[in-house]
Enzyme design. Structure first.
Site, PDB file in Angstrom:
ATOM      1  N   LYS A 170       8.252   7.502 -11.365  1.00 31.73           N
ATOM      2  CA  LYS A 170       8.544   6.331 -10.540  1.00 31.73           C
ATOM      3  C   LYS A 170       7.219   5.766 -10.025  1.00 31.73           C
ATOM      4  O   LYS A 170       6.601   6.310  -9.122  1.00 31.73           O
ATOM      5  CB  LYS A 170       9.421   6.679  -9.334  1.00 31.73           C
ATOM      6  CG  LYS A 170       9.989   5.403  -8.710  1.00 31.73           C
ATOM      7  CD  LYS A 170      10.212   5.459  -7.225  1.00 31.73           C
ATOM      8  CE  LYS A 170       9.036   5.060  -6.408  1.00 31.73           C
ATOM      9  NZ  LYS A 170       8.591   3.661  -6.506  1.00 31.73           N
ATOM     10  N   GLY A 223       0.804   9.556  -1.988  1.00 30.73           N
ATOM     11  CA  GLY A 223       1.099   8.370  -1.188  1.00 30.73           C
ATOM     12  C   GLY A 223       0.707   8.612   0.259  1.00 30.73           C
ATOM     13  O   GLY A 223      -0.149   9.451   0.556  1.00 30.73           O
ATOM     14  N   SER A 224       1.356   7.891   1.150  1.00 31.39           N
ATOM     15  CA  SER A 224       0.975   7.963   2.559  1.00 31.39           C
ATOM     16  C   SER A 224       1.542   9.220   3.220  1.00 31.39           C
ATOM     17  O   SER A 224       2.492   9.836   2.718  1.00 31.39           O
ATOM     18  CB  SER A 224       1.492   6.717   3.279  1.00 31.39           C
ATOM     19  OG  SER A 224       2.899   6.685   3.188  1.00 31.39           O
ATOM     20  N   GLY A 228       5.051  11.113   2.631  1.00 31.53           N
ATOM     21  CA  GLY A 228       4.885  12.530   2.258  1.00 31.53           C
ATOM     22  C   GLY A 228       5.734  13.437   3.129  1.00 31.53           C
ATOM     23  O   GLY A 228       6.337  14.410   2.640  1.00 31.53           O
ATOM     24  N   GLU A 245      -0.095  14.767  -2.229  1.00 29.31           N
ATOM     25  CA  GLU A 245      -1.461  14.282  -1.998  1.00 29.31           C
ATOM     26  C   GLU A 245      -1.348  13.046  -1.125  1.00 29.31           C
ATOM     27  O   GLU A 245      -0.689  12.083  -1.518  1.00 29.31           O
ATOM     28  CB  GLU A 245      -2.155  13.936  -3.324  1.00 29.31           C
ATOM     29  CG  GLU A 245      -2.537  15.145  -4.155  1.00 29.31           C
ATOM     30  CD  GLU A 245      -3.556  16.044  -3.494  1.00 29.31           C
ATOM     31  OE1 GLU A 245      -4.219  15.601  -2.534  1.00 29.31           O
ATOM     32  OE2 GLU A 245      -3.670  17.204  -3.916  1.00 29.31           O
ATOM     33  N   GLN A 326      -0.660  -5.300   3.312  1.00 34.98           N
ATOM     34  CA  GLN A 326      -1.863  -4.474   3.489  1.00 34.98           C
ATOM     35  C   GLN A 326      -2.965  -5.297   4.169  1.00 34.98           C
ATOM     36  O   GLN A 326      -3.692  -4.793   5.024  1.00 34.98           O
ATOM     37  CB  GLN A 326      -2.330  -3.951   2.128  1.00 34.98           C
ATOM     38  CG  GLN A 326      -3.507  -2.989   2.192  1.00 34.98           C
ATOM     39  CD  GLN A 326      -3.219  -1.686   2.915  1.00 34.98           C
ATOM     40  OE1 GLN A 326      -2.196  -1.051   2.674  1.00 34.98           O
ATOM     41  NE2 GLN A 326      -4.093  -1.300   3.844  1.00 34.98           N
ATOM     42  N   GLU A 378      -5.940   6.273   9.080  1.00 40.13           N
ATOM     43  CA  GLU A 378      -6.291   5.727   7.766  1.00 40.13           C
ATOM     44  C   GLU A 378      -5.935   4.242   7.727  1.00 40.13           C
ATOM     45  O   GLU A 378      -4.782   3.867   7.939  1.00 40.13           O
ATOM     46  CB  GLU A 378      -5.526   6.468   6.667  1.00 40.13           C
ATOM     47  CG  GLU A 378      -5.948   6.006   5.287  1.00 40.13           C
ATOM     48  CD  GLU A 378      -5.175   6.672   4.168  1.00 40.13           C
ATOM     49  OE1 GLU A 378      -3.931   6.681   4.216  1.00 40.13           O
ATOM     50  OE2 GLU A 378      -5.819   7.179   3.226  1.00 40.13           O
TER      51      GLU A 378
HETATM   52  P1  NAD Z   1       3.547   5.034   0.041  1.00 37.90           P
HETATM   53  O1  NAD Z   1       3.730   6.320   0.739  1.00 37.90           O
HETATM   54  O2  NAD Z   1       3.985   3.791   0.683  1.00 37.90           O
HETATM   55  O3  NAD Z   1       4.277   5.072  -1.376  1.00 37.90           O
HETATM   56  C1  NAD Z   1       3.997   6.068  -2.331  1.00 37.90           C
HETATM   57  C2  NAD Z   1       5.179   6.190  -3.270  1.00 37.90           C
HETATM   58  O4  NAD Z   1       6.299   6.724  -2.547  1.00 37.90           O
HETATM   59  C3  NAD Z   1       5.647   4.858  -3.857  1.00 37.90           C
HETATM   60  O5  NAD Z   1       5.991   5.028  -5.211  1.00 37.90           O
HETATM   61  C4  NAD Z   1       6.877   4.547  -3.023  1.00 37.90           C
HETATM   62  O6  NAD Z   1       7.804   3.737  -3.698  1.00 37.90           O
HETATM   63  C5  NAD Z   1       7.450   5.938  -2.806  1.00 37.90           C
HETATM   64  N1  NAD Z   1       8.382   6.047  -1.683  1.00 37.90           N
HETATM   65  C6  NAD Z   1       8.450   5.279  -0.569  1.00 37.90           C
HETATM   66  N2  NAD Z   1       9.470   5.690   0.212  1.00 37.90           N
HETATM   67  C7  NAD Z   1      10.067   6.728  -0.413  1.00 37.90           C
HETATM   68  C8  NAD Z   1      11.167   7.574  -0.105  1.00 37.90           C
HETATM   69  N3  NAD Z   1      11.886   7.425   1.011  1.00 37.90           N
HETATM   70  N4  NAD Z   1      11.489   8.543  -0.967  1.00 37.90           N
HETATM   71  C9  NAD Z   1      10.775   8.725  -2.096  1.00 37.90           C
HETATM   72  N5  NAD Z   1       9.731   7.947  -2.456  1.00 37.90           N
HETATM   73  C10 NAD Z   1       9.377   6.960  -1.616  1.00 37.90           C
HETATM   74  O7  NAD Z   1       1.977   4.958  -0.346  1.00 37.90           O
HETATM   75  P2  NAD Z   1       1.191   3.744  -1.012  1.00 37.90           P
HETATM   76  O8  NAD Z   1       1.055   2.655  -0.001  1.00 37.90           O
HETATM   77  O9  NAD Z   1       1.766   3.421  -2.347  1.00 37.90           O
HETATM   78  O10 NAD Z   1      -0.237   4.404  -1.286  1.00 37.90           O
HETATM   79  C11 NAD Z   1      -1.246   4.471  -0.320  1.00 37.90           C
HETATM   80  C12 NAD Z   1      -1.352   5.874   0.243  1.00 37.90           C
HETATM   81  O11 NAD Z   1      -1.545   6.802  -0.818  1.00 37.90           O
HETATM   82  C13 NAD Z   1      -2.540   6.065   1.158  1.00 37.90           C
HETATM   83  O12 NAD Z   1      -2.152   6.780   2.292  1.00 37.90           O
HETATM   84  C14 NAD Z   1      -3.512   6.877   0.324  1.00 37.90           C
HETATM   85  O13 NAD Z   1      -4.422   7.658   1.055  1.00 37.90           O
HETATM   86  C15 NAD Z   1      -2.596   7.705  -0.477  1.00 37.90           C
HETATM   87  N6  NAD Z   1      -3.251   8.215  -1.677  1.00 37.90           N
HETATM   88  C16 NAD Z   1      -3.594   9.532  -1.720  1.00 37.90           C
HETATM   89  C17 NAD Z   1      -4.244  10.052  -2.821  1.00 37.90           C
HETATM   90  C18 NAD Z   1      -4.587  11.506  -2.887  1.00 37.90           C
HETATM   91  O14 NAD Z   1      -4.712  12.026  -3.986  1.00 37.90           O
HETATM   92  N7  NAD Z   1      -4.733  12.187  -1.770  1.00 37.90           N
HETATM   93  C19 NAD Z   1      -4.551   9.213  -3.900  1.00 37.90           C
HETATM   94  C20 NAD Z   1      -4.197   7.866  -3.814  1.00 37.90           C
HETATM   95  C21 NAD Z   1      -3.547   7.375  -2.701  1.00 37.90           C
END
Ligand code: NAD
Length: 476
Positions: A170, A223-224, A228, A245, A326, A378
């Site tokens: 996804k 993701g965030s 997470g 992550e 953003q 962040e």
């Molecule tokens: P996000 O958490 O908004 O989304 C990440 C993913 O989760 C997306 O595919 C989103 O559709 C999905 N998601 C959202 N709600 C969900 C739910 N209720 N259940 C399951 N999935 C759901 O993050 P983003 O804005 O896409 O990315 C930015 C974040 O990612 C930043 O915090 C960044 O630091 C982090 N990030 C971390 C790493 C790492 O390896 N540590 C790498 C890249 C980005």
């Protein structure tokens, strides 16, 4: 319209979404399928049905498929990198580099699946053999963020397939294009139906369907922190394996003895390239007082020389922010920084360009404390805090004073401090005289403290997550 890929077939979604270019919002890249929960469940059923067969598949076949995927990605890196930059907003050079890296990851895991080792030990009991093997976990749900639209899916899909797991991908809502292009390449690699599935759609619908379904044995999420935490809660609730992550607030320490050009390069690269939208971005620049004035002046000069513009235009150093929301978040943090008493020494302004896009000049705050919200939370944009430090010990304490622990850097010519920092920095990755962002594809990636949960991604360490260990006893 670009469809979802489920059980070896391209299928319409329940609805569609437009993919918009952040450098030019009048440029619609394409329309992409959006699955509903029912379609996500169809994909889960397909993956679950394919899992027993794929788990026992021949490793040469897996290696050939992964190598074919990697070879095609590398051959098409310019085209894929251009698409990536068009939908995400990092520059074309950065986009092509990311595509090439995705290809290299598939080729690495093509070889790695041939190296999956077990153990055979003498038993402590008589007439007994003990054998330890690694087996696939089963069906893996991959939930990806928008900031690395091809590399992050690649570094999760490649090990998952290499070690015999079925995949549900996804991608993030904002960047379906790169994921679709990757899925199209994978669809021609000779994998059995159901082994790889692309399910584009909303996190709260498709992601949640993966989290809730017991047929999904493991979740690999990037993701965030907020999302997470939801993923963790759902996985704990049904005892699913998980790997998270998440965010960072990565420090870059600049000591008095640093080479100034190296310090400026590391700071500007690490804080502002890829529009600061990297989990490994150095958003805290912790600078010893002796070099502070020269460092700030040199960073401002460097920032003034950068071209902020269309991600696809030749000569652009920094592209736009990924989308309106953003951009609003970045602007809000710039307001917060000012209100907290930090000095906005450079940038932080909306920029107009020839095309309508989310352009923001890189924002450098000076005279910051590590307690300010701009130094603790962040931001995920081109915004950095410069924090003065009295000496090395103070700088190290400030660097570690964060809930995150992804990447931590130092610029110094002192072997003593470099060695001490490598040992005492509380982070999953430590960088000496190189930017906090930018990593190799064949070694582990991940953080400590609040940045990560579960075992590492990438390199041979990926086997920890994508396999489970079996211990077999056999009377002889
Ligand atoms: P996000 O958490 O908004 O989304 C990440 C993913 O989760 C997306 O595919 C989103 O559709 C999905 N998601 C959202 N709600 C969900 C739910 N209720 N259940 C399951 N999935 C759901 O993050 P983003 O804005 O896409 O990315 C930015 C974040 O990612 C930043 O915090 C960044 O630091 C982090 N990030 C971390 C790493 C790492 O390896 N540590 C790498 C890249 C980005």
């Amino acid at each position: 319209m670009k469809q979802n890929y489920i059980d070896g077939n391209w299928v319409d979604g329940a609805s569609t979404t437009a993919n918009i270019n952040p450098s030019n919002t009048s440029d619609v890249i394409g329309h992409y399928a959006q699955a509903d929960a029912q379609q996500a469940q169809m994909a889960i059923a397909a993956a679950a049905a394919a899992a027993p067969g794929w788990a026992l598949s021949n490793v040469q076949m897996r290696a050939d498929a992964l190598d074919k995927i990697g070879t095609e990605i590398i051959a098409r890196k310019e085209e894929l990198g251009t698409l990536l930059s068009r939908e995400e907003g990092k520059t074309r050079v950065e986009g092509i580099g990311e595509a090439a890296r995705a290809g290299a990851i598939f080729k690495f895991f093509a070889q790695e699946c041939l190296r999956l080792r077990g153990d055979k030990l003498p038993s402590v009991r008589p007439n007994l053999d003990v054998e330890i093997t690694r087996e696939p976990v089963g069906v893996v749900g991959i939930i990806a963020p928008w900031n690395f639209p091809i590399a992050i899916p690649a570094w999760k899909i490649a090990p998952a397939l290499a070690y015999g797991n079925c995949v549900l991908l996804k991608p993030a809502e904002l960047v379906p294009g790169s994921a679709w292009a990757l899925a199209e390449i994978i669809s021609r690699a000779g994998l059995p139906n159901g082994v790889f599935n692309l399910v584009m759609g909303r996190g709260s619908v498709v992601g949640q369907a993966f989290l809730n379904d017991r047929r999904v044995n493991a979740i690999s999420f990037t993701g965030s922190v907020g999302t997470g935490a939801k993923v963790a809660q759902a996985c704990v609730g049904r005892l699913a394996k998980m790997q998270l992550e998440m965010g960072g607030k990565n420090p870059l320490v600049i000591l008095n003895d640093a080479d100034l050009a190296t310090a400026v390069n590391c700071a500007v690269q690490g804080s502002f390239y890829s529009t600061g939208q990297r989990c490994t971005a150095s958003s805290r620049l912790i600078v010893e007082k002796g070099i502070y004035p020269a460092f700030v002046a040199a960073v401002k000069d460097k920032l003034a020389s950068l071209a902020i513009g269309d991600a696809l235009a030749a000569g652009t150093d920094i592209g736009p922010v990924v989308d309106q929301s953003q951009l609003e978040q970045d602007m809000e943090y710039i307001r917060i920084g000012r209100d907290e008493g930090a000095t906005l020494a450079f940038g932080g302004e909306r920029l107009e360009r020839d095309t309508p896009g989310f352009y923001l000049s890189p924002a450098l705050f000076t005279d910051c404390s590590n307690d300010m919200r701009i130094s603790r939370e962040e931001i995920f944009g081109p915004v950095a805090s410069v924090i003065p430090a009295d000496n090395y010990e103070h700088a190290l304490a400030l660097a570690n004073d964060t809930e995150f622990g992804l990447s931590s850097g130092i610029v110094t010519t002192s072997l003593k401090y470099a060695t001490h920092y490598k040992r005492h920095a509380q982070a999953g990755m430590v960088m000496v005289n190189v930017p906090t962002a930018g990593v190799d594809y064949h070694v582990p990636f991940g953080g400590s403290k609040g940045s990560s949960f579960g075992s590492r991604e990438q390199g041979s360490y990926a086997a920890e997550f994508f396999t489970t260990v079996k211990t077999a006893y056999c009377g002889v």
